[in-house]
Design an enzyme around this catalytic site. Structure first.
Site, PDB file in Angstrom:
ATOM      1  N   GLU A 170       0.800  -1.231   0.000  1.00 60.15           N
ATOM      2  CA  GLU A 170       0.000   0.000   0.000  1.00 60.15           C
ATOM      3  C   GLU A 170       0.837   1.287   0.000  1.00 60.15           C
ATOM      4  O   GLU A 170       0.589   2.194   0.795  1.00 60.15           O
ATOM      5  CB  GLU A 170      -0.954  -0.003   1.197  1.00 60.15           C
ATOM      6  CG  GLU A 170      -1.910  -1.190   1.162  1.00 60.15           C
ATOM      7  CD  GLU A 170      -2.866  -1.242   2.362  1.00 60.15           C
ATOM      8  OE1 GLU A 170      -2.762  -0.392   3.255  1.00 60.15           O
ATOM      9  OE2 GLU A 170      -3.721  -2.154   2.383  1.00 60.15           O
ATOM     10  N   ASN A 211       2.089  -5.155  -3.176  1.00 59.65           N
ATOM     11  CA  ASN A 211       0.707  -5.532  -2.832  1.00 59.65           C
ATOM     12  C   ASN A 211      -0.117  -4.280  -2.519  1.00 59.65           C
ATOM     13  O   ASN A 211       0.369  -3.368  -1.844  1.00 59.65           O
ATOM     14  CB  ASN A 211       0.779  -6.426  -1.569  1.00 59.65           C
ATOM     15  CG  ASN A 211      -0.528  -7.105  -1.229  1.00 59.65           C
ATOM     16  OD1 ASN A 211      -1.153  -7.714  -2.095  1.00 59.65           O
ATOM     17  ND2 ASN A 211      -0.961  -7.009   0.017  1.00 59.65           N
ATOM     18  N   HIS A 247     -10.405  -7.034  -1.462  1.00 58.59           N
ATOM     19  CA  HIS A 247     -11.411  -6.893  -0.404  1.00 58.59           C
ATOM     20  C   HIS A 247     -12.653  -6.290  -1.079  1.00 58.59           C
ATOM     21  O   HIS A 247     -12.745  -5.079  -1.261  1.00 58.59           O
ATOM     22  CB  HIS A 247     -10.905  -5.971   0.715  1.00 58.59           C
ATOM     23  CG  HIS A 247      -9.752  -6.546   1.468  1.00 58.59           C
ATOM     24  ND1 HIS A 247      -9.877  -7.684   2.229  1.00 58.59           N
ATOM     25  CD2 HIS A 247      -8.453  -6.150   1.568  1.00 58.59           C
ATOM     26  CE1 HIS A 247      -8.690  -7.959   2.784  1.00 58.59           C
ATOM     27  NE2 HIS A 247      -7.823  -7.053   2.389  1.00 58.59           N
ATOM     28  N   GLU A 277      -5.777 -11.148  -0.722  1.00 57.28           N
ATOM     29  CA  GLU A 277      -6.487 -11.008   0.564  1.00 57.28           C
ATOM     30  C   GLU A 277      -8.000 -11.073   0.330  1.00 57.28           C
ATOM     31  O   GLU A 277      -8.754 -10.216   0.792  1.00 57.28           O
ATOM     32  CB  GLU A 277      -6.126  -9.680   1.228  1.00 57.28           C
ATOM     33  CG  GLU A 277      -4.639  -9.489   1.445  1.00 57.28           C
ATOM     34  CD  GLU A 277      -4.302  -8.175   2.142  1.00 57.28           C
ATOM     35  OE1 GLU A 277      -5.186  -7.563   2.778  1.00 57.28           O
ATOM     36  OE2 GLU A 277      -3.140  -7.759   2.041  1.00 57.28           O
ATOM     37  N   ASP A 279     -11.790 -11.372   0.299  1.00 60.95           N
ATOM     38  CA  ASP A 279     -13.028 -11.570   1.055  1.00 60.95           C
ATOM     39  C   ASP A 279     -14.104 -10.689   0.423  1.00 60.95           C
ATOM     40  O   ASP A 279     -13.793  -9.721  -0.276  1.00 60.95           O
ATOM     41  CB  ASP A 279     -12.873 -11.319   2.569  1.00 60.95           C
ATOM     42  CG  ASP A 279     -12.235  -9.998   2.930  1.00 60.95           C
ATOM     43  OD1 ASP A 279     -12.313  -9.055   2.138  1.00 60.95           O
ATOM     44  OD2 ASP A 279     -11.645  -9.918   4.027  1.00 60.95           O
TER      45      ASP A 279
HETATM   46  C1  XIL Z   1      -5.564  -6.805   8.759  1.00 59.24           C
HETATM   47  C2  XIL Z   1      -5.344  -8.034   9.610  1.00 59.24           C
HETATM   48  O1  XIL Z   1      -6.216  -9.063   9.236  1.00 59.24           O
HETATM   49  C3  XIL Z   1      -5.437  -7.703  11.022  1.00 59.24           C
HETATM   50  O2  XIL Z   1      -5.170  -8.841  11.791  1.00 59.24           O
HETATM   51  C4  XIL Z   1      -4.522  -6.564  11.324  1.00 59.24           C
HETATM   52  O3  XIL Z   1      -4.579  -6.225  12.647  1.00 59.24           O
HETATM   53  C5  XIL Z   1      -4.906  -5.388  10.503  1.00 59.24           C
HETATM   54  O4  XIL Z   1      -4.819  -5.692   9.223  1.00 59.24           O
HETATM   55  N1  XIL Z   1      -4.747  -4.921   4.083  1.00 59.24           N
HETATM   56  C6  XIL Z   1      -3.668  -5.643   4.487  1.00 59.24           C
HETATM   57  C7  XIL Z   1      -3.792  -6.552   5.650  1.00 59.24           C
HETATM   58  O5  XIL Z   1      -2.644  -5.656   3.797  1.00 59.24           O
HETATM   59  O6  XIL Z   1      -2.588  -6.677   6.367  1.00 59.24           O
HETATM   60  C8  XIL Z   1      -4.902  -6.129   6.570  1.00 59.24           C
HETATM   61  O7  XIL Z   1      -5.096  -7.146   7.519  1.00 59.24           O
HETATM   62  C9  XIL Z   1      -6.173  -5.879   5.804  1.00 59.24           C
HETATM   63  C10 XIL Z   1      -5.981  -4.789   4.812  1.00 59.24           C
END
Ligand code: XIL
Length: 376
Positions: A170, A211, A247, A277, A279
């Site tokens: 990011e 990422n 996400h 990631e 979801d």
């Molecule tokens: C989230 C994790 O799931 C948590 O456990 C943590 O405390 C905060 O972050 N983008 C990312 C991840 O790259 O690392 C994040 O994960 C979600 C957003």
């Protein structure tokens, strides 16, 4: 005692019986095969068949102990890859002169034991930056050498065990500008290229990823990431892949054709793509209509993943709702995962699995007919 000779009639009956028996055996065998295939139609078997990885975040921290066994069982059965955030900078490097790999090693040991590939998440992220780096004012060269030492030590520690690293997470903001992060302030924007170079020096076999979130489609932000990575590649910086976090949310339109084209343009730079990631959250309360929409999104994402030769992995950010960060972090949303809070598959899982295994059957047919698959 003389054996009764076979008459023609008994001979025929004998033949028919034998044919019927063989027939029954064949049907029985075929049925049991179908049963086996049905039973074995896991995401893992589809991943193997597609020559790609399917993985999940393995959450072994801050959860009751009773959550470990069902989670491990799911991952073992369904995954070829895992990831975890124990690799965050403050977690494995809590003070300036102390590294602590206890938690991260547990993940690495589980991966080794279960023969799972690993994604290390993440070496540098502005949201996980330790106080020891930011609280003391130092000359830039000194901060730079501390960050170099961090990357070298962590990547070396997992050399030969880590398949992929999210090296920088990011670094572009949601308007497509280079983020004004503390890393940028301390080290200058050249920290991105440096981080990839240092990681590559420490483990030349690991695949190194940039990422980010909201870069799945072609848009202002993904244009910036594209320009950033194109610049790095042109200068020979060792960046090998781009992670689309994915996400997603029910109710927010997703342009899957745009995702395909986006994958293709990054691939044209010589990069592979991982969905890192995944979801798909639902605004609570959950309704049958929202569940249908979620199924459709999971299904279409599965299809893009399966069809795009350069998209090599999909990793779910938690397999079960019990472990989802959405419930903890994004107020009013939930039910984002493929399994529910008691680790039962949701309809989205069935739809996702069906789509992946149908892509797998098509792929197997291509291979059976001796056609060269396009991923080779
Ligand atoms: C989230 C994790 O799931 C948590 O456990 C943590 O405390 C905060 O972050 N983008 C990312 C991840 O790259 O690392 C994040 O994960 C979600 C957003």
């Amino acid at each position: 005692m003389k054996r009764r000779p076979c008459t023609k009639a008994t001979k025929n009956i004998g033949h028919s019986a034998a044919i019927m028996l063989v027939g029954f055996m064949f049907v029985g065998l075929a049925y049991s095969q179908v049963q086996t295939i049905r039973y074995d139609s896991t995401l893992k078997s589809s991943a193997v068949c597609l020559h790609k990885d399917i993985g999940a975040l393995y959450d072994d921290c801050c959860m009751p102990q009773d959550s470990l066994a069902p989670q491990r069982a799911l991952i073992e059965r369904q995954c070829t890859m895992i990831t975890n955030g124990h690799f965050f900078m403050p977690f494995c490097h809590p003070t300036v002169d102390k590294y602590d790999f206890t938690a991260a090693d547990r993940i690495a040991d589980f991966a080794r034991e279960k023969k799972l590939r690993m994604r290390g998440h993440t070496l540098l992220w502005h949201e996980q930056i330790p106080g020891w780096l930011t609280n003391v004012k130092r000359p830039r060269a000194q901060s730079r050498s501390l960050v170099k030492d961090h990357i070298t030590t962590v990547v070396s520690h997992y050399k030969g065990r880590m398949d992929c690293w999210d090296v920088v997470n990011e670094a572009v903001d949601d308007n497509g500008q280079m983020r004004n992060s503390e890393f940028a302030a301390l080290l200058g924007q050249s920290y991105i290229a440096d981080a990839f170079t240092w990681a590559h020096e420490a483990d030349s076999a690991a695949l190194l990823f940039y990422n980010d979130c909201y870069i799945e489609e072609i848009n202002q932000k993904s244009d910036s990431v594209y320009a950033l990575l194109k610049g790095l590649r042109t200068r020979g910086v060792p960046v090998h892949g781009v992670g689309f976090q994915c996400h997603l949310a029910v109710g927010q339109p997703v342009d899957f054709e745009s995702i395909r084209k986006n994958i293709d343009r990054f691939a044209a730079l010589g990069l592979i793509v991982h969905f890192t990631e995944v979801d798909i959250r639902i605004k609570l309360p959950v309704s049958p209509e929202k569940v249908r929409l979620q199924e459709t999104l999971y299904k279409r994402l599965a299809r893009v993943f399966a069809d795009s030769p350069s998209c090599r992995a999909i990793v779910f950010w938690g397999f079960a709702d019990r472990h989802s960060w959405i419930d903890r972090t994004i107020h009013g949303y939930g039910s984002a995962c493929l399994f529910d809070k008691v680790y039962q598959p949701k309809s989205a899982f069935n739809v996702f699995t069906d789509e992946i295994s149908s892509a797998c059957r098509a792929q197997s047919e291509v291979e059976r007919r001796g056609l060269k698959p396009d991923w080779k």
